[in-house]
Each structure stands twice: as structure tokens, then as C-alpha cells.
Design an enzyme around this catalytic site. Sequence first.
Site, short mmCIF file in Angstrom:
data_model
loop_
_atom_site.label_atom_id
_atom_site.label_comp_id
_atom_site.label_asym_id
_atom_site.label_seq_id
_atom_site.Cartn_x
_atom_site.Cartn_y
_atom_site.Cartn_z
N GLU A 109 0.82 -1.22 0.00
CA GLU A 109 0.00 0.00 0.00
C GLU A 109 0.85 1.26 0.00
O GLU A 109 1.15 1.82 1.06
CB GLU A 109 -0.93 0.03 1.23
CG GLU A 109 -2.00 -1.02 1.21
CD GLU A 109 -2.99 -0.90 2.37
OE1 GLU A 109 -2.77 -0.05 3.27
OE2 GLU A 109 -3.98 -1.65 2.37
N GLU A 128 -6.19 -7.70 -0.41
CA GLU A 128 -6.44 -7.51 1.03
C GLU A 128 -7.74 -6.75 1.22
O GLU A 128 -8.00 -5.79 0.51
CB GLU A 128 -5.28 -6.71 1.64
CG GLU A 128 -5.43 -6.46 3.13
CD GLU A 128 -4.36 -5.52 3.68
OE1 GLU A 128 -3.16 -5.77 3.47
OE2 GLU A 128 -4.75 -4.52 4.31
C1 IDC Z 1 -2.86 -3.47 10.55
C2 IDC Z 1 -3.02 -4.61 11.54
C3 IDC Z 1 -2.72 -4.11 12.94
C4 IDC Z 1 -1.33 -3.48 12.93
C5 IDC Z 1 -1.27 -2.37 11.87
C6 IDC Z 1 0.09 -1.70 11.77
O1 IDC Z 1 -4.33 -5.13 11.44
O2 IDC Z 1 -2.78 -5.17 13.86
O3 IDC Z 1 -1.07 -2.91 14.20
O4 IDC Z 1 -1.57 -2.93 10.62
O5 IDC Z 1 1.06 -2.58 11.42
C7 IDC Z 1 -4.00 -1.99 5.84
C8 IDC Z 1 -2.65 -2.62 5.86
C9 IDC Z 1 -2.53 -3.60 7.00
C10 IDC Z 1 -3.25 -3.09 8.24
C11 IDC Z 1 -4.74 -3.03 7.91
C12 IDC Z 1 -5.62 -2.58 9.09
O6 IDC Z 1 -2.28 -3.21 4.65
O7 IDC Z 1 -1.17 -3.79 7.27
O8 IDC Z 1 -3.04 -4.02 9.27
N1 IDC Z 1 -4.93 -2.12 6.78
O9 IDC Z 1 -5.26 -1.29 9.50
N2 IDC Z 1 -4.48 -1.19 4.90
C13 IDC Z 1 -5.71 -0.78 5.25
C14 IDC Z 1 -6.01 -1.37 6.47
#
Ligand code: IDC
Length: 323
Positions: free
Chosen positions: A159, A246
Site C-alpha cells: 500500500e 487484502e
Molecule cells: C494493521 C493490523 C494491525 C497493525 C497495523 C500496523 O491489522 O494489527 O497494528 O496494521 O502494522 C492496511 C494494511 C494492514 C493493516 C490493515 C488494518 O495493509 O497492514 O493491518 N490495513 O489497518 N491497509 C488498510 C487497512
Amino acid sequence: MDNETTQNTINPETPDGAQTPFARHGALHVEGTALTDSHGDPIQLRGMSTHGIAWFPEYINLETFRYLRSGWNTNCIRLAMYTAENGGYCTGGSQEELKKLIQGGVEYATELGMYVIIDWHVLSDQNPLTYKEEAIRFFDEMSKQYADYDNVIYEICNEPNNAGTWESVCAYAGEVIPVIRANSKNAVILVGTPTWSQDIDQALAAPLDYDNIMYVLHFYAATHTDWLRERMRTCIESGLPVFVSEFGICDASGNGAVDLEQANAWKELIETYNVSYLCWNLANKNESSSILVPGCSKLSDWNEEDLSEQGRWIRDWFLGEKE
Ligand code: IDC
């Protein structure tokens, strides 16, 4: 290695005698907007994305993947390796340990005849150019090692966001894709788009000049609604190959309440266009996007009480698929 040979060397049969997803579909390529199998038929990949493999390595094992394939009717798994963050590949994580996890994951998926996505999980580093040199080394190594694995898909930047503009993604892709292709000529490659993989319209306006590329769209149903679905529909109708590597049905933090109405609207759109979809995340973290509840330490054979609301919803979607 040609398809025939690969199909013969990868376990062709599941224990119950049904052919594995890979044995049925073989090497994939992109035709127009469609991910297409070795017979020229469209294929929809579906499955779970791991959480960060540095934090939840326990789910990378043969039994979990087997259960996801045979118990949950999925054909793909995504291995999410954070590039930054705590323990990230480029921020002090053990590169050897992380690569071992990826290698284990690829071997388990291969043994089970599943497709597997190696995800370079750019997030807080924003711009994929930040760790471009590391990415080039990593993907060179991976694509050499998996040159003969037709079930491996490369996702080069999860992302991009903020400084990660489409121009920087193009500059990055222009260096990383040739490195992968030098080793693995026809591999399908997924390219993330700006604003946390929402700006696929920018990819439509200035697509990359390579074959077998798909552009990544991510959504979190409680945050991203009609406008992003409309964008996805328009881009696909205009000829862009889109891949949802995702998504969650809670909000974009990965937490908060799930929105079932929005989730069902996304599901309908994804099915209409036969888009591939991988759900975030395979873990028991205390957050609503984790499919397992925090108290659940089981690695497979999950029952109703082991699953979060999102976990039950996505299981039911997978199980409702025809194939
Ligand atoms: C989130 C995880 C969370 C973690 C955070 C930071 O769910 O536990 O603390 O990342 O590392 C994304 C990302 C994905 C995110 C997810 C939710 O690709 O890594 O995971 N998210 O925030 N993009 C949109 C949402």
C-alpha cells in the site's frame, strides 16, 4: 519448467482424491481484465492473508494451510511481510528468519497445490522507493528460487501512501519488475496503488508497460463504500485488471464494528466481476479484522466460537463458492 512437468511434480491430489487448485488450473496469466488459468478459463483466487509474518509466524504451517484449502475451500494464501514497522524486513527484523518463514509458506502452499502471494508489505514506509534496493535484492532472490514454481505470485508493494504517488510506484515497478521477470519470465505480478491501494484510477490513466500485471485495490467495508466500489467498476469496465489482495469488513484501522451491509455490497461486486479476493487477517489478535478470537490458540479446525464475526462471515463466503 512447463505446466505439465510442474503439475506432475506438485502433489496433484488432495487426500480425498479431488484435484488441488494448482493441478486443475496450472500457471496463471492475465488476459484483458481477467486472471486466466492454463486452459484459458478465468480463475478467481480466494483465501486468507496472514497478519505480519514476524508477529504471527505460527499460522505458517502445513496443517493450517491444508485446513484453509480443504476445510474453507480456498485456493490461495498471501504471506504479508512488513518492510517497515517493528521487526520489519528493512527496519531491524531478521531477514534470514523472515525469508525462512516465506520459504516455509511457499513450500506448504506448493505441497498443497495452492497459489501463494509473496507480499512486500509497504505501509508506514509509504513510498516503495524508500527501500527499493532491499526490494530488488529480495525479489531477485525469491524469483530465482521460485523460477520453476508456477503457483507463486509476487506483490511488489502492498500500500503506497502519501509520498508513495503513482509516479514513484511506476519508478519502483520499472526497476523491480524486470528483476523478477529476468528469473521468472511469466510470473503474475501485483502492483499496489496510491492512497493505501485505492487509486486504481491512476493506474488506469497511466498503466505499466508489462504483461501479466494486475493492479491492487484494498477496501475496508466500514470505511470504503459506494465511491470506491464505483471506481472499481469503472476501472474494470475500462479494461484495468484489478486484484483485491487484502480487505476487511471492519474499518480501515483493522478494528471497529463490522459493516455487514457494506460487506455484502462488496461481495456482490467482486462476484459480478470475478475478482480475486484475500481477507485480512489470519491471526488471533484482539482486533475485529482477525478471523480468530483472542482466546483461540488452535491452528486449524476452528469452530463457531473460535471465529470472530469477520471470521464467520468470510468462512461462509468461501464455503459458498462453487468450485
Ligand atoms: C494493521 C493490523 C494491525 C497493525 C497495523 C500496523 O491489522 O494489527 O497494528 O496494521 O502494522 C492496511 C494494511 C494492514 C493493516 C490493515 C488494518 O495493509 O497492514 O493491518 N490495513 O489497518 N491497509 C488498510 C487497512
